[in-house]
Design a protein around this motif. Structure first.
Motif, PDB file in Angstrom:
ATOM      1  N   ALA A   1      30.196  55.160  17.636  1.00 14.78           N
ATOM      2  CA  ALA A   1      30.528  54.402  19.034  1.00 14.78           C
ATOM      3  C   ALA A   1      31.640  54.965  19.513  1.00 14.78           C
ATOM      4  CB  ALA A   1      30.752  52.949  18.864  1.00 14.78           C
ATOM      5  N   LYS A   2      31.418  55.212  20.978  1.00 17.47           N
ATOM      6  CA  LYS A   2      32.624  55.787  21.643  1.00 17.47           C
ATOM      7  C   LYS A   2      33.330  54.630  22.783  1.00 17.47           C
ATOM      8  CE  LYS A   2      32.797  59.946  22.805  1.00 17.47           C
ATOM      9  NZ  LYS A   2      34.147  60.447  22.341  1.00 17.47           N
ATOM     10  N   ILE A   3      34.230  54.400  22.657  1.00 17.46           N
ATOM     11  CA  ILE A   3      34.849  53.132  23.375  1.00 17.46           C
ATOM     12  C   ILE A   3      36.003  53.766  24.344  1.00 17.46           C
ATOM     13  CG2 ILE A   3      35.796  50.897  23.244  1.00 17.46           C
ATOM     14  CD1 ILE A   3      33.203  50.944  21.734  1.00 17.46           C
ATOM     15  N   SER A   4      35.579  53.333  25.688  1.00 14.38           N
ATOM     16  CA  SER A   4      36.469  53.654  26.493  1.00 14.38           C
ATOM     17  C   SER A   4      37.311  52.421  27.066  1.00 14.38           C
ATOM     18  CB  SER A   4      36.015  54.087  27.642  1.00 14.38           C
ATOM     19  OG  SER A   4      37.006  54.338  29.015  1.00 14.38           O
ATOM     20  N   VAL A   5      38.653  52.502  27.316  1.00 12.44           N
ATOM     21  CA  VAL A   5      39.404  51.013  27.686  1.00 12.44           C
ATOM     22  C   VAL A   5      40.499  51.470  28.699  1.00 12.44           C
ATOM     23  CG1 VAL A   5      41.320  49.387  26.772  1.00 12.44           C
ATOM     24  CG2 VAL A   5      39.652  50.364  25.349  1.00 12.44           C
ATOM     25  N   HIS A   6      40.549  50.545  29.610  1.00  7.26           N
ATOM     26  CA  HIS A   6      41.201  51.000  30.851  1.00  7.26           C
ATOM     27  C   HIS A   6      42.327  49.445  31.057  1.00  7.26           C
ATOM     28  CE1 HIS A   6      38.114  53.742  33.369  1.00  7.26           C
ATOM     29  NE2 HIS A   6      38.560  53.965  31.881  1.00  7.26           N
ATOM     30  N   LEU A   7      43.392  49.848  31.308  1.00  9.88           N
ATOM     31  CA  LEU A   7      44.615  48.889  31.835  1.00  9.88           C
ATOM     32  C   LEU A   7      44.741  49.041  33.353  1.00  9.88           C
ATOM     33  CD1 LEU A   7      46.099  46.369  30.706  1.00  9.88           C
ATOM     34  CD2 LEU A   7      48.070  47.791  30.482  1.00  9.88           C
ATOM     35  N   ILE A   8      44.582  47.983  34.031  1.00 12.11           N
ATOM     36  CA  ILE A   8      44.644  48.167  35.456  1.00 12.11           C
ATOM     37  C   ILE A   8      45.606  47.172  36.035  1.00 12.11           C
ATOM     38  CG2 ILE A   8      43.636  48.227  37.975  1.00 12.11           C
ATOM     39  CD1 ILE A   8      40.842  48.460  36.224  1.00 12.11           C
ATOM     40  N   ASP A   9      46.690  47.806  37.069  1.00  8.31           N
ATOM     41  CA  ASP A   9      47.737  46.877  37.752  1.00  8.31           C
ATOM     42  C   ASP A   9      46.746  46.230  38.618  1.00  8.31           C
ATOM     43  OD1 ASP A   9      49.615  45.756  39.408  1.00  8.31           O
ATOM     44  OD2 ASP A   9      51.159  47.322  38.644  1.00  8.31           O
ATOM     45  N   VAL A  10      46.832  44.901  38.743  1.00  7.87           N
ATOM     46  CA  VAL A  10      46.153  44.054  39.804  1.00  7.87           C
ATOM     47  C   VAL A  10      46.506  44.127  41.052  1.00  7.87           C
ATOM     48  CG1 VAL A  10      45.478  41.787  40.427  1.00  7.87           C
ATOM     49  CG2 VAL A  10      45.284  42.449  37.833  1.00  7.87           C
ATOM     50  N   ARG A  11      48.024  44.075  41.136  1.00  6.81           N
ATOM     51  CA  ARG A  11      48.767  44.271  42.543  1.00  6.81           C
ATOM     52  C   ARG A  11      48.279  45.700  43.273  1.00  6.81           C
ATOM     53  NH1 ARG A  11      53.083  46.259  44.375  1.00  6.81           N
ATOM     54  NH2 ARG A  11      54.029  47.032  42.223  1.00  6.81           N
ATOM     55  N   THR A  12      48.411  46.666  42.428  1.00 13.14           N
ATOM     56  CA  THR A  12      48.401  48.122  43.127  1.00 13.14           C
ATOM     57  C   THR A  12      46.934  48.583  42.910  1.00 13.14           C
ATOM     58  OG1 THR A  12      49.060  49.330  41.211  1.00 13.14           O
ATOM     59  CG2 THR A  12      50.773  48.479  42.862  1.00 13.14           C
ATOM     60  N   GLY A  13      46.080  48.082  41.907  1.00 16.66           N
ATOM     61  CA  GLY A  13      44.836  48.864  41.743  1.00 16.66           C
ATOM     62  C   GLY A  13      44.862  49.984  40.716  1.00 16.66           C
ATOM     63  N   SER A  14      45.992  50.424  40.564  1.00 15.08           N
ATOM     64  CA  SER A  14      46.156  51.532  39.920  1.00 15.08           C
ATOM     65  C   SER A  14      46.155  51.461  38.130  1.00 15.08           C
ATOM     66  CB  SER A  14      47.595  52.300  39.836  1.00 15.08           C
ATOM     67  OG  SER A  14      48.761  51.433  39.644  1.00 15.08           O
ATOM     68  N   VAL A  15      45.418  52.501  37.739  1.00 13.40           N
ATOM     69  CA  VAL A  15      45.235  52.681  36.194  1.00 13.40           C
ATOM     70  C   VAL A  15      46.353  52.951  35.402  1.00 13.40           C
ATOM     71  CG1 VAL A  15      43.885  53.546  34.366  1.00 13.40           C
ATOM     72  CG2 VAL A  15      42.690  53.196  36.624  1.00 13.40           C
ATOM     73  N   ILE A  16      46.844  51.777  34.831  1.00 13.83           N
ATOM     74  CA  ILE A  16      48.241  52.187  34.157  1.00 13.83           C
ATOM     75  C   ILE A  16      48.135  52.970  32.758  1.00 13.83           C
ATOM     76  CG2 ILE A  16      50.323  51.093  32.702  1.00 13.83           C
ATOM     77  CD1 ILE A  16      50.119  50.452  35.848  1.00 13.83           C
ATOM     78  N   SER A  17      46.863  52.720  32.123  1.00 12.01           N
ATOM     79  CA  SER A  17      46.414  53.696  30.829  1.00 12.01           C
ATOM     80  C   SER A  17      45.181  53.689  30.674  1.00 12.01           C
ATOM     81  CB  SER A  17      47.341  53.044  29.748  1.00 12.01           C
ATOM     82  OG  SER A  17      47.140  53.956  28.645  1.00 12.01           O
ATOM     83  N   MET A  18      44.611  54.611  30.332  1.00 17.94           N
ATOM     84  CA  MET A  18      43.068  54.882  29.982  1.00 17.94           C
ATOM     85  C   MET A  18      42.915  55.738  28.553  1.00 17.94           C
ATOM     86  SD  MET A  18      40.133  56.652  32.263  1.00 17.94           S
ATOM     87  CE  MET A  18      40.851  58.059  32.221  1.00 17.94           C
ATOM     88  N   VAL A  19      42.274  55.154  27.843  1.00 22.64           N
ATOM     89  CA  VAL A  19      42.151  55.952  26.319  1.00 22.64           C
ATOM     90  C   VAL A  19      40.557  55.807  26.016  1.00 22.64           C
ATOM     91  CG1 VAL A  19      44.544  55.341  25.662  1.00 22.64           C
ATOM     92  CG2 VAL A  19      42.715  53.719  25.087  1.00 22.64           C
ATOM     93  N   THR A  20      40.285  56.791  25.221  1.00 20.72           N
ATOM     94  CA  THR A  20      38.988  56.759  24.475  1.00 20.72           C
ATOM     95  C   THR A  20      39.144  56.774  22.936  1.00 20.72           C
ATOM     96  OG1 THR A  20      38.621  58.925  24.966  1.00 20.72           O
ATOM     97  CG2 THR A  20      37.650  57.405  26.385  1.00 20.72           C
ATOM     98  N   SER A  21      38.377  56.443  22.329  1.00 21.99           N
ATOM     99  CA  SER A  21      38.499  56.429  20.950  1.00 21.99           C
ATOM    100  C   SER A  21      36.954  56.312  20.219  1.00 21.99           C
ATOM    101  CB  SER A  21      39.206  55.390  20.246  1.00 21.99           C
ATOM    102  OG  SER A  21      39.428  55.677  18.767  1.00 21.99           O
ATOM    103  N   ASP A  22      36.818  57.100  19.205  1.00 22.99           N
ATOM    104  CA  ASP A  22      35.556  57.041  18.446  1.00 22.99           C
ATOM    105  C   ASP A  22      35.557  56.014  16.956  1.00 22.99           C
ATOM    106  OD1 ASP A  22      34.073  58.899  20.099  1.00 22.99           O
ATOM    107  OD2 ASP A  22      35.449  60.566  19.207  1.00 22.99           O
TER     108      ASP A  22
END
Length: 228
Positions: A141-162
């Protein structure tokens, strides 16, 4: 010589300051984070029920991980399926960052965490025995995770892992494979074959745990790694 010492001292102070900044968490340690949910991109040989169950498992695992490993204020969107449907998106589909942000606003969260199962695969070994179907040996399985700032809409961090899971046995009787689509067999369906639910679940959880470890490391948030 004196000027050299002054410059050397200034460089040391700069490096110490830079290290302190880098070590500072990128988001408040008690921030409100809403786990919006995980989707499942693509078909990958699985049916809709399989995709929905695995996506829901990833969502619950992410919320559990953050709750157990950090001091963040974690909330899981209980009615995310209804909200996603209102946004014109099914739970088993790809969850877009913009959709996750809108849900986060409704939840009054500081940040939203979302992601997708971007790939699943199963390795089969053929069985010559006419009573048996293919034997499932390994799931990936390959998983992608995003953490998003609700106020600005910017992606604070994005990672993927197997993630992966293996088994040394578990051949499925053909009669069980025939029952799988009707819901009488407690497993998943991949490429019209009955597959072990435990095997696929473990692969998703392994990938999710790896992704969450990476995410918190990038955010420099102290956390207690969970045992895989």
């Amino acid at each position: 010589m004196r000027i050299y010492r002054i410059l050397l001292l200034a460089c040391c102070m700069f490096l110490l300051t830079a290290q302190a900044v880098l070590a500072f968490p990128r988001i408040p340690s008690d921030a409100a984070v809403s786990v919006v949910g995980f989707g499942y991109m693509g078909e990958d040989g699985s049916n809709r029920e399989t995709r929905e169950k695995l996506a829901d498992l990833a969502t619950q695992s992410a919320a559990f991980y953050l709750s157990r490993s950090t001091g963040l204020n974690i909330t899981e969107v209980a009615d995310r399926e209804k909200i996603l449907q209102e946004q014109g998106l099914e739970l088993a589909g790809n969850i877009e960052d913009s959709t996750a942000r809108e849900i986060g606003k409704l939840q009054k969260a500081d940040y939203v965490l979302c992601g997708n199962i971007v790939g699943m695969g199963i390795e089969f070994t053929d069985e010559d025995n006419p009573l048996y179907d293919r034997e499932t040996k390994k799931a990936m399985a390959k998983i992608s995770v995003h953490l998003i700032d609700v106020r600005t809409g910017s992606v604070i961090s994005m990672v993927t892992s197997d993630g992966s899971s293996e088994c040394n046995s578990g051949s499925v009787l053909r009669i069980l494979g025939a029952l799988a689509p009707t819901g009488n067999f407690d497993g998943y369906v991949f490429y019209n074959q009955a597959a072990s639910a435990e095997l696929l679940n473990n692969a998703v959880e392994d990938g999710l745990t790896g992704a969450m470890d990476k995410l918190l490391d990038k955010l420099t948030i102290k956390h207690k790694p969970l045992e895989k």
